[in-house]
Write a protein that holds these residues in place. Structure first.
Motif, PDB file in Angstrom:
ATOM      1  N   LYS A  23      -3.777  -5.893   1.579  1.00 42.91           N
ATOM      2  CA  LYS A  23      -3.234  -6.411   0.316  1.00 42.91           C
ATOM      3  C   LYS A  23      -3.065  -5.252  -0.683  1.00 42.91           C
ATOM      4  N   ILE A  24      -4.040  -4.367  -0.705  1.00 43.37           N
ATOM      5  CA  ILE A  24      -3.950  -3.200  -1.606  1.00 43.37           C
ATOM      6  C   ILE A  24      -2.702  -2.398  -1.252  1.00 43.37           C
ATOM      7  N   THR A  77      -1.909   3.468  -7.599  1.00 41.77           N
ATOM      8  CA  THR A  77      -1.007   2.761  -6.686  1.00 41.77           C
ATOM      9  C   THR A  77      -1.051   3.447  -5.322  1.00 41.77           C
ATOM     10  N   ILE A  78      -1.592   2.751  -4.336  1.00 46.63           N
ATOM     11  CA  ILE A  78      -1.722   3.333  -2.988  1.00 46.63           C
ATOM     12  C   ILE A  78      -0.624   2.728  -2.112  1.00 46.63           C
ATOM     13  N   ALA A 118       4.789  -2.308  -3.076  1.00 46.75           N
ATOM     14  CA  ALA A 118       5.783  -3.033  -3.893  1.00 46.75           C
ATOM     15  C   ALA A 118       5.949  -2.343  -5.251  1.00 46.75           C
ATOM     16  N   ARG A 119       4.847  -1.954  -5.857  1.00 44.73           N
ATOM     17  CA  ARG A 119       4.921  -1.269  -7.173  1.00 44.73           C
ATOM     18  C   ARG A 119       5.642   0.069  -7.036  1.00 44.73           C
ATOM     19  N   ALA A 120       5.302   0.815  -5.983  1.00 45.17           N
ATOM     20  CA  ALA A 120       5.892   2.146  -5.777  1.00 45.17           C
ATOM     21  C   ALA A 120       7.396   2.041  -5.555  1.00 45.17           C
ATOM     22  N   ALA A 140      12.960   3.303  -6.720  1.00 42.09           N
ATOM     23  CA  ALA A 140      14.338   2.787  -6.827  1.00 42.09           C
ATOM     24  C   ALA A 140      14.946   3.190  -8.166  1.00 42.09           C
ATOM     25  N   GLU A 141      14.130   3.186  -9.204  1.00 37.72           N
ATOM     26  CA  GLU A 141      14.610   3.574 -10.536  1.00 37.72           C
ATOM     27  C   GLU A 141      15.010   5.062 -10.539  1.00 37.72           C
TER      28      GLU A 141
END
Ligand code: ATP
Ligand code: MG
Length: 345
Positions: A314-315, A90-91, A321-323, A328-329
């Motif tokens: 896009k990458i 995840t970049i 978004a994934r990070a 947040a968790e």
């Protein structure tokens, strides 16, 4: 369970790997041996997060934020060109994850000013950049911010060069103090130093670095590599090719050892250098060849990648978004542990 049922295997949770680079310029050979190589090797085994540290870079580039903006895509292109796979890693861009800044603010309470002043890498950098009296609070506290980078993703393993070891040490202390005060929420990270902990620069300085402008970049063309190598620092005591030279600690041989796959050639050059039967020119010419052989496929891939800026963006947006979900968790857990998870009516 009947004998015909396939057993349900719980997927093993992968450990997390977190690391990053400052977008202060494209990446160089030091990044490859210090950190990139390990990332590529380990991205299958770990859930990998790679952060482009623009917030950290601002601490000494706040007057020129445009430099960072210009280099973000360059750094992503370097990642992809050396084999970092955005499907596995995840970049993301640091400033787009506000949770990191929020965490850093809480961690600042756990660190004394005296401790910050003792950080040997920060001390070296203050010296190197001539900051002394001008050192800002942002710069002095960047190791705390880095602790937030790592812990926001509960990173257990951090592939870094030697200059980063004091930062990991500082993170371990913050994790220990946080968990003791508020409860076991954070994960203690471990540094993983690459095959060359601190690659020397072409000028013989202890560290190849973007700031010192003493690097060979993964994006340098063959001619630039040649020019840089031919003026490389070698054994300063050696004046004539017939003088016996020193191999150990000699930057040219350090690079040969790391990048020349023709071991026989390297051993022969070393033996002849020690006896004074080979000139610096021949040693350097062979290094140019070896480096270009190593860099050719990287450059080729990189050129193709740079042609599609939309794909790079896009990458970055998918990765960010994934990070963000992961950070947040962690933030939710941190606030709960700190009893600041208010639920107002
Ligand atoms: P800057 O001069 O802007 O600080 P840099 O060349 O030091 O740039 P960073 O982005 O600060 O690069 O470092 C990213 C990662 O690469 C860190 O883990 C760092 O330890 C590693 N690294 C950088 N330079 C070297 C080097 N010469 N040898 C080994 N590892 C390195
Ligand atoms: Mg650095």
């Amino acid at each position: 369970m009947t004998p015909y049922e396939t057993p349900r295997i719980m997927p093993l949770m992968k450990k997390r790997m977190l690391t990053g680079d400052r977008p202060t310029g494209p990446l160089h050979l030091g990044h490859w041996v210090g950190s990139l190589k390990n990332r590529v090797l380990l991205q299958d085994r770990y859930e990998t997060f790679i952060l482009i540290a623009d917030v950290q870079a601002l601490t000494d580039h706040f007057e020129h934020p445009e430099i960072l903006r210009q280099n973000i895509r360059e750094v992503v292109a370097d990642y992809l060109a050396v084999g970092i796979d955005p499907e596995k890693s995840t970049i993301f861009i640091q400033s787009l994850i506000p949770e990191i800044a929020e965490l850093a603010l809480y961690y600042l309470n756990l660190v004394t000013l005296a401790r910050l002043h003792r950080n040997p890498t920060v001390k070296d950098e203050i010296q190197q950049k001539g900051l002394q009296e001008k050192v800002t609070a942002g710069f002095l506290t960047y190791p705390v911010h880095q602790a937030a980078d790592i812990t926001a993703f509960l990173g257990e393993i951090v592939p870094v060069g030697k200059d980063q070891l004091p930062m990991i040490e500082q993170t371990v202390e913050i994790v220990r103090d946080f968990n003791r005060l508020y409860g076991e929420v954070l994960v203690t990270p471990k540094a993983l130093v690459g095959e060359e902990a601190r690659l020397v620069g072409i000028d013989g300085q202890a560290k190849m670095s973007k700031t010192l402008n003493n690097g060979i970049y993964l994006s340098d063309n063959a001619d630039t590599v040649k020019k840089k190598v031919m003026r490389m620092y070698t054994d300063p005591k050696r004046i004539h090719p017939t003088d016996p030279g020193t191999v150990i600690g000699n930057p040219v041989f350090i690079y040969h050892d790391l990048f020349n796959t023709n071991r026989e050639e390297v051993e022969d050059l070393k033996a002849r250098y020690g006896k004074g039967t080979v000139g610096d020119v021949e040693v350097k010419q062979k290094l140019v060849k070896a480096l270009n052989l190593f860099l050719d496929p990287i450059r080729e891939k990189r050129t193709r990648i740079m042609e599609d800026e939309k794909q790079i963006d896009k990458i970055l947006s998918d990765g960010t978004a994934r990070a963000r979900v992961v950070a947040a968790e962690t933030m939710r857990k941190v606030k709960k542990a700190m009893r600041i998870d208010y639920e107002l009516a």
